[in-house]
Design a protein around this motif. Sequence first.
Motif, PDB file in Angstrom:
ATOM      1  N   ALA A 156       0.828  -1.211   0.000  1.00  0.00           N
ATOM      2  CA  ALA A 156       0.000   0.000   0.000  1.00  0.00           C
ATOM      3  C   ALA A 156       0.857   1.253   0.000  1.00  0.00           C
ATOM      4  O   ALA A 156       0.531   2.244  -0.677  1.00  0.00           O
ATOM      5  CB  ALA A 156      -0.931  -0.003   1.215  1.00  0.00           C
ATOM      6  N   SER A 157       1.964   1.223   0.742  1.00  0.00           N
ATOM      7  CA  SER A 157       2.843   2.391   0.758  1.00  0.00           C
ATOM      8  C   SER A 157       3.496   2.604  -0.602  1.00  0.00           C
ATOM      9  O   SER A 157       3.709   3.749  -1.024  1.00  0.00           O
ATOM     10  CB  SER A 157       3.916   2.207   1.827  1.00  0.00           C
ATOM     11  N   ALA A 158       3.810   1.515  -1.305  1.00  0.00           N
ATOM     12  CA  ALA A 158       4.391   1.655  -2.636  1.00  0.00           C
ATOM     13  C   ALA A 158       3.395   2.283  -3.603  1.00  0.00           C
ATOM     14  O   ALA A 158       3.742   3.172  -4.395  1.00  0.00           O
ATOM     15  CB  ALA A 158       4.847   0.293  -3.148  1.00  0.00           C
ATOM     16  N   ILE A 159       2.136   1.821  -3.517  1.00  0.00           N
ATOM     17  CA  ILE A 159       1.105   2.352  -4.419  1.00  0.00           C
ATOM     18  C   ILE A 159       0.768   3.790  -4.068  1.00  0.00           C
ATOM     19  O   ILE A 159       0.823   4.696  -4.907  1.00  0.00           O
ATOM     20  CB  ILE A 159      -0.152   1.464  -4.371  1.00  0.00           C
ATOM     21  N   GLN A 160       0.410   4.024  -2.792  1.00  0.00           N
ATOM     22  CA  GLN A 160      -0.019   5.367  -2.388  1.00  0.00           C
ATOM     23  C   GLN A 160       1.154   6.336  -2.348  1.00  0.00           C
ATOM     24  O   GLN A 160       0.979   7.535  -2.604  1.00  0.00           O
ATOM     25  CB  GLN A 160      -0.691   5.299  -1.022  1.00  0.00           C
ATOM     26  N   GLY A 161       2.343   5.837  -2.014  1.00  0.00           N
ATOM     27  CA  GLY A 161       3.494   6.726  -2.043  1.00  0.00           C
ATOM     28  C   GLY A 161       3.778   7.245  -3.443  1.00  0.00           C
ATOM     29  O   GLY A 161       4.134   8.409  -3.626  1.00  0.00           O
ATOM     30  N   LYS A 162       3.609   6.378  -4.436  1.00  0.00           N
ATOM     31  CA  LYS A 162       3.792   6.815  -5.815  1.00  0.00           C
ATOM     32  C   LYS A 162       2.731   7.825  -6.212  1.00  0.00           C
ATOM     33  O   LYS A 162       3.020   8.822  -6.903  1.00  0.00           O
ATOM     34  CB  LYS A 162       3.723   5.590  -6.748  1.00  0.00           C
ATOM     35  N   VAL A 163       1.493   7.604  -5.740  1.00  0.00           N
ATOM     36  CA  VAL A 163       0.409   8.544  -6.046  1.00  0.00           C
ATOM     37  C   VAL A 163       0.698   9.913  -5.444  1.00  0.00           C
ATOM     38  O   VAL A 163       0.556  10.951  -6.103  1.00  0.00           O
ATOM     39  CB  VAL A 163      -0.930   7.988  -5.533  1.00  0.00           C
ATOM     40  N   VAL A 164       1.104   9.919  -4.162  1.00  0.00           N
ATOM     41  CA  VAL A 164       1.407  11.189  -3.502  1.00  0.00           C
ATOM     42  C   VAL A 164       2.613  11.856  -4.160  1.00  0.00           C
ATOM     43  O   VAL A 164       2.659  13.088  -4.299  1.00  0.00           O
ATOM     44  CB  VAL A 164       1.651  10.957  -1.997  1.00  0.00           C
ATOM     45  N   ALA A 165       3.585  11.064  -4.583  1.00  0.00           N
ATOM     46  CA  ALA A 165       4.756  11.639  -5.251  1.00  0.00           C
ATOM     47  C   ALA A 165       4.363  12.297  -6.571  1.00  0.00           C
ATOM     48  O   ALA A 165       4.841  13.390  -6.906  1.00  0.00           O
ATOM     49  CB  ALA A 165       5.806  10.548  -5.488  1.00  0.00           C
ATOM     50  N   VAL A 166       3.473  11.641  -7.328  1.00  0.00           N
ATOM     51  CA  VAL A 166       2.984  12.240  -8.580  1.00  0.00           C
ATOM     52  C   VAL A 166       2.251  13.533  -8.299  1.00  0.00           C
ATOM     53  O   VAL A 166       2.429  14.550  -8.991  1.00  0.00           O
ATOM     54  CB  VAL A 166       2.078  11.239  -9.329  1.00  0.00           C
ATOM     55  N   TYR A 167       1.434  13.527  -7.258  1.00  0.00           N
ATOM     56  CA  TYR A 167       0.692  14.742  -6.907  1.00  0.00           C
ATOM     57  C   TYR A 167       1.647  15.861  -6.494  1.00  0.00           C
ATOM     58  O   TYR A 167       1.473  17.020  -6.901  1.00  0.00           O
ATOM     59  CB  TYR A 167      -0.294  14.446  -5.783  1.00  0.00           C
ATOM     60  N   ASN A 168       2.646  15.549  -5.656  1.00  0.00           N
ATOM     61  CA  ASN A 168       3.599  16.573  -5.220  1.00  0.00           C
ATOM     62  C   ASN A 168       4.375  17.150  -6.404  1.00  0.00           C
ATOM     63  O   ASN A 168       4.639  18.362  -6.461  1.00  0.00           O
ATOM     64  CB  ASN A 168       4.576  15.987  -4.200  1.00  0.00           C
TER      65      ASN A 168
END
Length: 554
Positions: A166-178
């Motif tokens: 979950a951290s890999a998936i959501q971390g990538k999402v948050v990184a794209v957003y940032n």
Amino acid sequence: TLSSPGFLTIESAGAPLCRKLCYAVGGVPYQITSAAINISLQIFLLDVVQMEASYVSLVLFVSRSWDAVTDPLVGYLVSRSNQTPIGKLTPWLVVSAPFGALSYVLLWFVPAESMSEAACVLWFLTAACLFETLMSCYNVPYLCLRDRDSAAAYRMSAEMGAMLLASAIQGKVVAVYNTEKLEACGQLDPNPPTSQGSSQRTFLTSAAVTGALFFLCSLVLFFGVKEQTRPSYLSSVKMLVRHVPYQRLVLGFVFSVLAFQMSLGNFALFCSHAAGLGTQFQLLLLVLLVSASVAVPLWQMVLMKIGKKATVFIGSSLFIPAVIIVACVPTNLPVFTTMCVLMGFSVATVFLLPWSMLPDVVDDFALKHPSCKDLEPLFFSGYTFCSKLAGGLSAGLSTMTLQIVGYETNACSHGDEVASALVVLFSPVPVALLLIGMVFFHTYPINERRRSQLQEQHVTPTSETNRIYNPNSSPCCHQQEKKSSHKPPPSICLSNNLPKKSRRNGSGVQSKITPQWHKPKPSPDQVSEENKLSGNTPGSIANRPHRQSKVSWV
């Protein structure tokens, strides 16, 4: 291994490794969705949906509080459910899994950008409450498929792997957003039309992937683990609440969960607005969760050596210096990364130890209240109720604090008040809460000595068993008829109708139950002489109780 009737005891003799793994996979849906929500739902509602912080606080707090309320309610409904051809718990898992996956996807879906703010708040509040309800319908029956210590390590390892995924998936999402947000701020346009729509699609895609994993893991649980038949029971909540070991254990872990949720729930915002490491958020989160995943089997070995209570103290204390050092030097990436390893080792204890210590509390309760049977659902659902209530309180207080200090949604920069509030929410408040939890752990009465006594008392036959099967006790037929309307088994009451001498030498049940009563087997001449004295022939009833008692016992 001690097991209660009707519960799947994963550590029981002969349980294959495949069944343990399938049971462990069943815990992935809850952890992968909970981790995703804890990591990015707050920032999704604040900056992507652009909801006011007060409304975000309302959505998070109400949904978590509703989640806490549904756990004991579902536990009661599960206990009153009728037995079906596939079991009593499995129908709840089958029905809730697909709808739970669908409701999770709806939680990240914005119906229309032109909808009013009140309608937007109502949509996400309804979706969150619906998802939490369905997750309770899935997780409470799953937890009632009771496991013990070694199987808990399997399950915790799988759940830590789910959090890592979950951290890999959501971390990538948050990184794209940032990244999109930094580009937008660099163009002096804080709200470009394409950025928000792209972010929404990214969050929704990750939700679809997580929902698919949810459904697949529930299928593995359904086909890999078969539920045993269990009788219905009438639970007593008052007796459960008054049980001192349960009180101390739950209060200790509630304050610990509140501390960890307060710190990790603001982890993304702390990295972005207080530490200036928003682009490294995914790296830091992965380091934290990888170390937590590695620590689960290590803590399992440690608790086998030094005991569970000591392991709780050591594991929880690691979190305190880690968050203090990070709060003092938040912009130092190497130091932050090192402390994330220490924090991960501490977080692992909160995931492993409650589910390893709760069975000891259940055993202690069963010995003190032998008339109360099959209360495991209340123990587990009561703990999850308190834990989720603490998580909801943490999320609500954190977001309300940000609202008070002037946090603005989707802003490129924030004032010093916001950064200071995030530092306080990340370090001093969690440390104080964790110290309170450790005080409750200190008063927890079940240490390793008491735990060994519980195991010995469960292995040793109870006094009631000795009374029924002891030939020298008073006749049991009359007492059994008072308790039950059907005729008692003849093998139990047969020995009481025999002559005393035959009862002393002819009963084979005593040696089966209590080896210390075993006497040397008489010689054939002695048996023949005793038969002549008692008037029994070789085919008489006095020569049969040994065989019948063995059959009845089996």
